[in-house]
Scaffold this motif. Structure first.
Motif, PDB file in Angstrom:
ATOM      1  N   UNK A  78      24.827 127.828  65.079  1.00  0.00           N
ATOM      2  CA  UNK A  78      25.002 126.622  65.897  1.00  0.00           C
ATOM      3  C   UNK A  78      23.670 126.229  66.517  1.00  0.00           C
ATOM      4  N   UNK A  79      22.912 127.234  66.941  1.00  0.00           N
ATOM      5  CA  UNK A  79      21.587 127.007  67.515  1.00  0.00           C
ATOM      6  C   UNK A  79      20.651 126.379  66.481  1.00  0.00           C
ATOM      7  N   UNK A  80      20.717 126.870  65.241  1.00  0.00           N
ATOM      8  CA  UNK A  80      19.864 126.335  64.179  1.00  0.00           C
ATOM      9  C   UNK A  80      20.190 124.880  63.903  1.00  0.00           C
ATOM     10  N   UNK A  81      21.465 124.569  63.797  1.00  0.00           N
ATOM     11  CA  UNK A  81      21.884 123.201  63.487  1.00  0.00           C
ATOM     12  C   UNK A  81      21.426 122.239  64.585  1.00  0.00           C
ATOM     13  N   UNK A  82      21.612 122.628  65.828  1.00  0.00           N
ATOM     14  CA  UNK A  82      21.173 121.781  66.947  1.00  0.00           C
ATOM     15  C   UNK A  82      19.662 121.572  66.891  1.00  0.00           C
ATOM     16  N   UNK A  83      18.929 122.661  66.643  1.00  0.00           N
ATOM     17  CA  UNK A  83      17.465 122.598  66.650  1.00  0.00           C
ATOM     18  C   UNK A  83      16.910 121.827  65.459  1.00  0.00           C
ATOM     19  N   UNK A  84      17.682 121.677  64.409  1.00  0.00           N
ATOM     20  CA  UNK A  84      17.243 120.855  63.272  1.00  0.00           C
ATOM     21  C   UNK A  84      17.563 119.385  63.504  1.00  0.00           C
ATOM     22  N   UNK A  85      18.782 119.115  63.924  1.00  0.00           N
ATOM     23  CA  UNK A  85      19.250 117.734  63.953  1.00  0.00           C
ATOM     24  C   UNK A  85      18.692 116.924  65.121  1.00  0.00           C
ATOM     25  N   UNK A  86      18.567 117.519  66.294  1.00  0.00           N
ATOM     26  CA  UNK A  86      18.046 116.762  67.433  1.00  0.00           C
ATOM     27  C   UNK A  86      16.612 116.264  67.205  1.00  0.00           C
ATOM     28  N   UNK A  87      15.667 117.109  66.788  1.00  0.00           N
ATOM     29  CA  UNK A  87      14.321 116.607  66.520  1.00  0.00           C
ATOM     30  C   UNK A  87      14.280 115.597  65.373  1.00  0.00           C
ATOM     31  N   UNK A  88      15.145 115.788  64.376  1.00  0.00           N
ATOM     32  CA  UNK A  88      15.183 114.833  63.266  1.00  0.00           C
ATOM     33  C   UNK A  88      15.558 113.441  63.768  1.00  0.00           C
ATOM     34  N   UNK A  89      16.596 113.389  64.602  1.00  0.00           N
ATOM     35  CA  UNK A  89      17.025 112.099  65.156  1.00  0.00           C
ATOM     36  C   UNK A  89      15.963 111.523  66.076  1.00  0.00           C
ATOM     37  N   UNK A  90      15.274 112.379  66.824  1.00  0.00           N
ATOM     38  CA  UNK A  90      14.263 111.906  67.771  1.00  0.00           C
ATOM     39  C   UNK A  90      13.024 111.347  67.078  1.00  0.00           C
ATOM     40  N   UNK A  91      12.543 112.027  66.036  1.00  0.00           N
ATOM     41  CA  UNK A  91      11.228 111.720  65.478  1.00  0.00           C
ATOM     42  C   UNK A  91      11.252 110.937  64.155  1.00  0.00           C
ATOM     43  N   UNK A  92      12.389 110.808  63.515  1.00  0.00           N
ATOM     44  CA  UNK A  92      12.431 110.098  62.234  1.00  0.00           C
ATOM     45  C   UNK A  92      12.803 108.633  62.431  1.00  0.00           C
ATOM     46  N   UNK A  93      12.639 107.871  61.375  1.00  0.00           N
ATOM     47  CA  UNK A  93      13.000 106.457  61.387  1.00  0.00           C
ATOM     48  C   UNK A  93      14.512 106.346  61.229  1.00  0.00           C
ATOM     49  N   UNK A  94      15.228 105.867  62.239  1.00  0.00           N
ATOM     50  CA  UNK A  94      16.693 105.818  62.153  1.00  0.00           C
ATOM     51  C   UNK A  94      17.208 104.827  61.121  1.00  0.00           C
ATOM     52  N   UNK A  95      16.341 103.975  60.595  1.00  0.00           N
ATOM     53  CA  UNK A  95      16.773 103.000  59.585  1.00  0.00           C
ATOM     54  C   UNK A  95      16.745 103.581  58.176  1.00  0.00           C
ATOM     55  N   UNK A  96      16.268 104.811  58.029  1.00  0.00           N
ATOM     56  CA  UNK A  96      16.162 105.420  56.705  1.00  0.00           C
ATOM     57  C   UNK A  96      17.483 106.084  56.330  1.00  0.00           C
ATOM     58  N   UNK A  97      18.176 105.608  55.296  1.00  0.00           N
ATOM     59  CA  UNK A  97      19.492 106.179  54.945  1.00  0.00           C
ATOM     60  C   UNK A  97      19.406 107.602  54.406  1.00  0.00           C
ATOM     61  N   UNK A  98      18.301 107.975  53.776  1.00  0.00           N
ATOM     62  CA  UNK A  98      18.191 109.315  53.200  1.00  0.00           C
ATOM     63  C   UNK A  98      18.184 110.381  54.295  1.00  0.00           C
ATOM     64  N   UNK A  99      17.603 110.052  55.441  1.00  0.00           N
ATOM     65  CA  UNK A  99      17.599 110.996  56.558  1.00  0.00           C
ATOM     66  C   UNK A  99      19.024 111.257  57.027  1.00  0.00           C
ATOM     67  N   UNK A 100      19.823 110.215  57.110  1.00  0.00           N
ATOM     68  CA  UNK A 100      21.203 110.372  57.572  1.00  0.00           C
ATOM     69  C   UNK A 100      22.057 111.122  56.559  1.00  0.00           C
ATOM     70  N   UNK A 101      21.752 110.975  55.285  1.00  0.00           N
ATOM     71  CA  UNK A 101      22.474 111.756  54.273  1.00  0.00           C
ATOM     72  C   UNK A 101      22.179 113.238  54.463  1.00  0.00           C
TER      73      UNK A 101
END
Length: 378
Positions: A78-101
């Protein structure tokens, strides 16, 4: 989110925010953010797992030296998943569909692992979901990824052509309607090979990582190396100069996945701090399936599925050892290894746990470096 806020919205008013445009900057900071999240909330998560008495149940037929680990907090994934997804959402372009996949795939496989771990805790034994149920949900998650990618092909945002190592110009396509025009029109059946292939890759990768998670720090250390290799591959696949030089398929949207891979590296390093031998917490299936799903999804998106056996070489060896062991016993009533997965075989040969872990890490590094060399050996 920070990319959208600080660059797209505030950059016209404050030009130093231009730095948020650069992918390398955001990848490095995503990795550091993931590391800090894992390091700082790790003790809290471990404490809560202890309070809820979520401990690991050790298989009785495994090495007896592992029995002392019984009761160690599990579901640390659970710790790993949180630590991966939060920075991804913070630092990536939210308009990119591949990131959301990639994000949704990681969540889906993590949820399957969570259900498996929760079942083990409730039943107080080392058996969670049935194999059939686990494979069904993994297949469904893989099909969801495949359908999402097929939808992107309709807007020419994704290519279904495969990249084959060592061969420059042969790029087979898994969509039947791209095959010779002599084939009859098959409608939705044209997508069947692609969907089945994606399901196979994601199921194989997630279960391979799951089988590797048997020693303190083994799976997460190999994940750091595999995620590092994927970070390089995603960056060069999305970079116009590098992709042209290495004669890779040019996929501009793929570059943003570098942030996701960087987050995976940082989160894995942070978790290793608590999972190193002797482990304070185990990742459980919620972590291993999520990481396997993430690795497989990135490989699928950047069209490097055929490099996966090298990127995650140790994962493949562990999975193959189990298949060979089970197959040999059913057919010949004889075992090939003293115990499967492979890491237990070496323990039975007398190797200490720490020696097995470090030597497997070295093997993972050799495999990953070979995978990167294939970019030029074409």
């Amino acid at each position: 989110m920070l990319y959208w806020l600080l660059y797209e919205k505030l950059f016209p008013f404050f030009h130093p925010f231009r730095i948020f445009r650069y992918l390398t900057f955001r990848t490095v900071f995503a990795s550091l953010t993931a590391l800090l999240i894992a390091m700082f909330i790790g003790p809290y998560v471990i404490q809560k797992l202890r309070e809820f008495q979520i401990g690991q149940f050790i298989r009785e037929d495994g090495p007896q030296s592992h029995q002392k680990k019984s009761g160690t907090p599990t579901m640390g994934g659970v710790l790993i998943v949180i630590a991966i997804l939060l920075p991804t959402v913070l630092w990536s372009d939210p308009a990119n569909p591949l990131v959301w996949i990639a994000v949704c795939s990681t969540l889906a496989y993590g949820a399957i692992g969570f259900a498996d771990d929760y079942t083990k805790v409730v039943n107080r034994r080392n058996l969670g979901l049935t194999a059939r149920a686990k494979l069904f949900w993994q297949g469904l998650a893989g099909a969801g990824v495949a359908v999402a990618l097929i939808a992107l092909t309709q807007f020419k945002l994704f290519s279904t052509q495969l990249s084959v190592p060592f061969i420059k110009f042969w790029r087979p396509d898994l969509l039947w309607h791209h095959w010779p025009s002599t084939l009859p029109h098959l409608g939705w059946l044209a997508f069947v090979p692609f969907v089945c292939f994606i399901i196979f890759v994601l199921m194989g990768t997630s279960n391979a990582v799951n089988l590797t998670d048997g020693l303190d720090g083994l799976a997460i250390g190999c994940t750091i190396i595999a995620a590092g290799a994927l970070t390089v591959l995603t960056y060069v696949s999305g970079h116009v100069v590098f992709a042209d030089y290495l004669e890779l398929q040019r996929m501009p949207l793929v570059a943003e996945l570098t942030v996701f891979c960087g987050s995976m590296v940082g989160a894995s390093i942070g978790f290793l701090w608590y999972n190193a031998h002797p482990a304070e917490v185990f990742m459980g299936d919620v972590g291993s399936l999520a990481l396997g799903g993430a690795i497989g999804t990135v490989a699928v998106i950047i069209r490097q599925e055929f490099l996966l056996p090298f990127i995650g070489g140790i994962f493949v060896l562990e999975a193959v050892s189990v298949v060979l062991q089970v197959g040999s016993y059913k057919l010949r009533k004889k075992r090939i290894f003293k115990m499967a997965p492979l890491h237990h075989h070496f323990e039975q040969l007398g190797w200490s746990e720490s020696k097995v872990i470090v030597r497997f890490w070295i093997g993972a590094l050799v495999f990953a470096l070979f995978a990167l060399t294939t970019l030029k050996l074409r």
